[in-house]
Design a protein around this motif. Sequence first.
Motif, PDB file in Angstrom:
ATOM      1  N   VAL A 100       9.821  -6.749  -6.134  1.00 49.61           N
ATOM      2  CA  VAL A 100      11.053  -6.108  -5.652  1.00 49.61           C
ATOM      3  C   VAL A 100      11.411  -6.756  -4.308  1.00 49.61           C
ATOM      4  CG1 VAL A 100      11.948  -3.904  -4.753  1.00 49.61           C
ATOM      5  CG2 VAL A 100      10.661  -3.934  -6.901  1.00 49.61           C
ATOM      6  N   SER A 105      12.205  -2.199  -0.962  1.00 51.77           N
ATOM      7  CA  SER A 105      10.916  -1.718  -1.446  1.00 51.77           C
ATOM      8  C   SER A 105      10.760  -0.219  -1.164  1.00 51.77           C
ATOM      9  CB  SER A 105       9.769  -2.524  -0.830  1.00 51.77           C
ATOM     10  OG  SER A 105       9.711  -2.257   0.533  1.00 51.77           O
ATOM     11  N   LEU A 143       1.210   1.338  -7.949  1.00 53.27           N
ATOM     12  CA  LEU A 143       2.296   1.438  -8.933  1.00 53.27           C
ATOM     13  C   LEU A 143       1.727   1.454 -10.359  1.00 53.27           C
ATOM     14  CD1 LEU A 143       5.256   1.253  -9.894  1.00 53.27           C
ATOM     15  CD2 LEU A 143       5.124  -1.218  -9.569  1.00 53.27           C
ATOM     16  N   TYR A 144       0.837   0.524 -10.662  1.00 48.19           N
ATOM     17  CA  TYR A 144       0.301   0.445 -12.033  1.00 48.19           C
ATOM     18  C   TYR A 144      -0.453   1.726 -12.409  1.00 48.19           C
ATOM     19  CZ  TYR A 144       1.344  -4.537 -11.456  1.00 48.19           C
ATOM     20  OH  TYR A 144       1.971  -5.731 -11.223  1.00 48.19           O
ATOM     21  N   LYS A 146       0.040   4.683 -11.198  1.00 49.21           N
ATOM     22  CA  LYS A 146       1.012   5.780 -11.356  1.00 49.21           C
ATOM     23  C   LYS A 146       1.615   5.751 -12.759  1.00 49.21           C
ATOM     24  CE  LYS A 146       4.813   8.057  -9.039  1.00 49.21           C
ATOM     25  NZ  LYS A 146       5.918   7.959  -8.069  1.00 49.21           N
TER      26      LYS A 146
HETATM   27  C1  LIG Z   1       4.437  -3.703  -6.150  1.00 53.20           C
HETATM   28  C2  LIG Z   1       5.954  -3.585  -5.995  1.00 53.20           C
HETATM   29  C3  LIG Z   1       6.639  -4.266  -7.176  1.00 53.20           C
HETATM   30  C4  LIG Z   1       6.314  -2.082  -5.971  1.00 53.20           C
HETATM   31  O1  LIG Z   1       7.740  -1.952  -6.025  1.00 53.20           O
HETATM   32  P1  LIG Z   1       8.524  -0.806  -5.235  1.00 53.20           P
HETATM   33  O2  LIG Z   1       9.894  -0.737  -5.774  1.00 53.20           O
HETATM   34  O3  LIG Z   1       8.399  -1.045  -3.779  1.00 53.20           O
HETATM   35  O4  LIG Z   1       7.659   0.473  -5.618  1.00 53.20           O
HETATM   36  P2  LIG Z   1       8.193   1.948  -5.964  1.00 53.20           P
HETATM   37  O5  LIG Z   1       9.092   2.423  -4.864  1.00 53.20           O
HETATM   38  O6  LIG Z   1       8.741   1.969  -7.331  1.00 53.20           O
HETATM   39  O7  LIG Z   1       6.827   2.757  -5.892  1.00 53.20           O
HETATM   40  C5  LIG Z   1       6.205   3.329  -7.031  1.00 53.20           C
HETATM   41  C6  LIG Z   1       4.748   3.630  -6.698  1.00 53.20           C
HETATM   42  O8  LIG Z   1       4.047   2.426  -6.387  1.00 53.20           O
HETATM   43  C7  LIG Z   1       3.082   2.677  -5.360  1.00 53.20           C
HETATM   44  N1  LIG Z   1       3.431   1.926  -4.141  1.00 53.20           N
HETATM   45  C8  LIG Z   1       4.546   1.195  -3.943  1.00 53.20           C
HETATM   46  N2  LIG Z   1       4.504   0.594  -2.728  1.00 53.20           N
HETATM   47  C9  LIG Z   1       3.331   0.967  -2.160  1.00 53.20           C
HETATM   48  C10 LIG Z   1       2.717   0.667  -0.923  1.00 53.20           C
HETATM   49  N3  LIG Z   1       3.287  -0.144  -0.028  1.00 53.20           N
HETATM   50  N4  LIG Z   1       1.499   1.194  -0.692  1.00 53.20           N
HETATM   51  C11 LIG Z   1       0.876   1.982  -1.596  1.00 53.20           C
HETATM   52  N5  LIG Z   1       1.434   2.317  -2.799  1.00 53.20           N
HETATM   53  C12 LIG Z   1       2.640   1.808  -3.061  1.00 53.20           C
HETATM   54  C13 LIG Z   1       3.142   4.174  -5.095  1.00 53.20           C
HETATM   55  O9  LIG Z   1       2.241   4.785  -5.996  1.00 53.20           O
HETATM   56  C14 LIG Z   1       4.571   4.510  -5.474  1.00 53.20           C
HETATM   57  O10 LIG Z   1       4.744   5.834  -5.848  1.00 53.20           O
HETATM   58  P3  LIG Z   1       5.142   6.932  -4.717  1.00 53.20           P
HETATM   59  O11 LIG Z   1       6.367   6.413  -4.026  1.00 53.20           O
HETATM   60  O12 LIG Z   1       5.386   8.183  -5.506  1.00 53.20           O
HETATM   61  O13 LIG Z   1       3.972   7.008  -3.788  1.00 53.20           O
HETATM   62  C15 LIG Z   1       6.420  -4.203  -4.642  1.00 53.20           C
HETATM   63  O14 LIG Z   1       5.631  -3.685  -3.603  1.00 53.20           O
HETATM   64  C16 LIG Z   1       6.350  -5.721  -4.585  1.00 53.20           C
HETATM   65  O15 LIG Z   1       7.297  -6.409  -4.959  1.00 53.20           O
HETATM   66  N6  LIG Z   1       5.209  -6.257  -4.105  1.00 53.20           N
HETATM   67  C17 LIG Z   1       5.064  -7.709  -3.930  1.00 53.20           C
HETATM   68  C18 LIG Z   1       4.920  -8.425  -5.245  1.00 53.20           C
HETATM   69  C19 LIG Z   1       3.652  -8.003  -5.967  1.00 53.20           C
HETATM   70  O16 LIG Z   1       2.604  -7.817  -5.355  1.00 53.20           O
HETATM   71  N7  LIG Z   1       3.759  -7.873  -7.282  1.00 53.20           N
HETATM   72  C20 LIG Z   1       2.636  -7.509  -8.142  1.00 53.20           C
HETATM   73  C21 LIG Z   1       1.841  -8.711  -8.509  1.00 53.20           C
HETATM   74  S1  LIG Z   1       0.619  -8.296  -9.723  1.00 53.20           S
END
Ligand SMILES: CC(C)(COP(=O)(O)OP(=O)(O)OC[C@H]1O[C@@H](n2cnc3c(N)ncnc32)[C@H](O)[C@@H]1OP(=O)(O)O)[C@@H](O)C(=O)NCCC(=O)NCCS
Length: 173
Positions: A100, A105, A143-144, A146
């Motif tokens: 994202v 984020s 995220l995974y 959840k």
């Molecule tokens: C992982 C990623 C895709 C999550 O996307 P996002 O849109 O920010 O996440 P969401 O807002 O949908 O969050 C959903 C859940 O993910 C988890 N989560 C997301 N960001 C988090 C953070 N910084 N720390 C801990 N948990 C987190 C939480 O469980 C959250 O649920 P909650 O808000 O009820 O606590 C994003 O952080 C990202 O792009 N990371 C970098 C790329 C990456 O690492 N990709 C995965 C490679 S395997």
Amino acid sequence: MRRYAEEIIGSGISKKWSKIDKVNITTVDEASLTDVLKIYSQNFPNRSEKKLIRYSQIFPNIFYVIQYNGKSVGYCSYYIQPTLSLRKIKRSAVIFSVAVDRDFSRKGFGEALLRESIKELKVNRIESIWLFVNAENNAAIGLYKKIGFESTDIIENMYGEGKNGCKMRLLLN
Ligand SMILES: CC(C)(COP(=O)(O)OP(=O)(O)OC[C@H]1O[C@@H](n2cnc3c(N)ncnc32)[C@H](O)[C@@H]1OP(=O)(O)O)[C@@H](O)C(=O)NCCC(=O)NCCS
């Protein structure tokens, strides 16, 4: 050779794809790919984008992009991994990459992308989804988990010396 055969079969499966209605989620096209590549390089600065581009070409129906106010703010790209079991082909999907835009984020875009795409994978008789993630990537693992993924293996040094990988799985039936 085996990977090549799997890719051809997997790509064939993804071509006969049933789509479900999804809010603000589309599949990749030329315009959104430009934004996707920016999000990819922002999040994975040292990785080549070659494979992501390739998957946008051979698995376009399972390369999901989420929009917000007309802008692509995240993506999730899968490939299909067919496996032969008891003389039938079992359909698994693997998350190749998900990210994202950092400016968006923690607003639920990652979760929406996964939940909606998984519904569609289920409709298309995908039985399980697999992924690999850096064991230190708490945001992604959060995220995974959840969504319902569970860890099945730890792969030592997968991301470099001392940097373990975590293999995760979600069963869909
Ligand atoms: C992982 C990623 C895709 C999550 O996307 P996002 O849109 O920010 O996440 P969401 O807002 O949908 O969050 C959903 C859940 O993910 C988890 N989560 C997301 N960001 C988090 C953070 N910084 N720390 C801990 N948990 C987190 C939480 O469980 C959250 O649920 P909650 O808000 O009820 O606590 C994003 O952080 C990202 O792009 N990371 C970098 C790329 C990456 O690492 N990709 C995965 C490679 S395997």
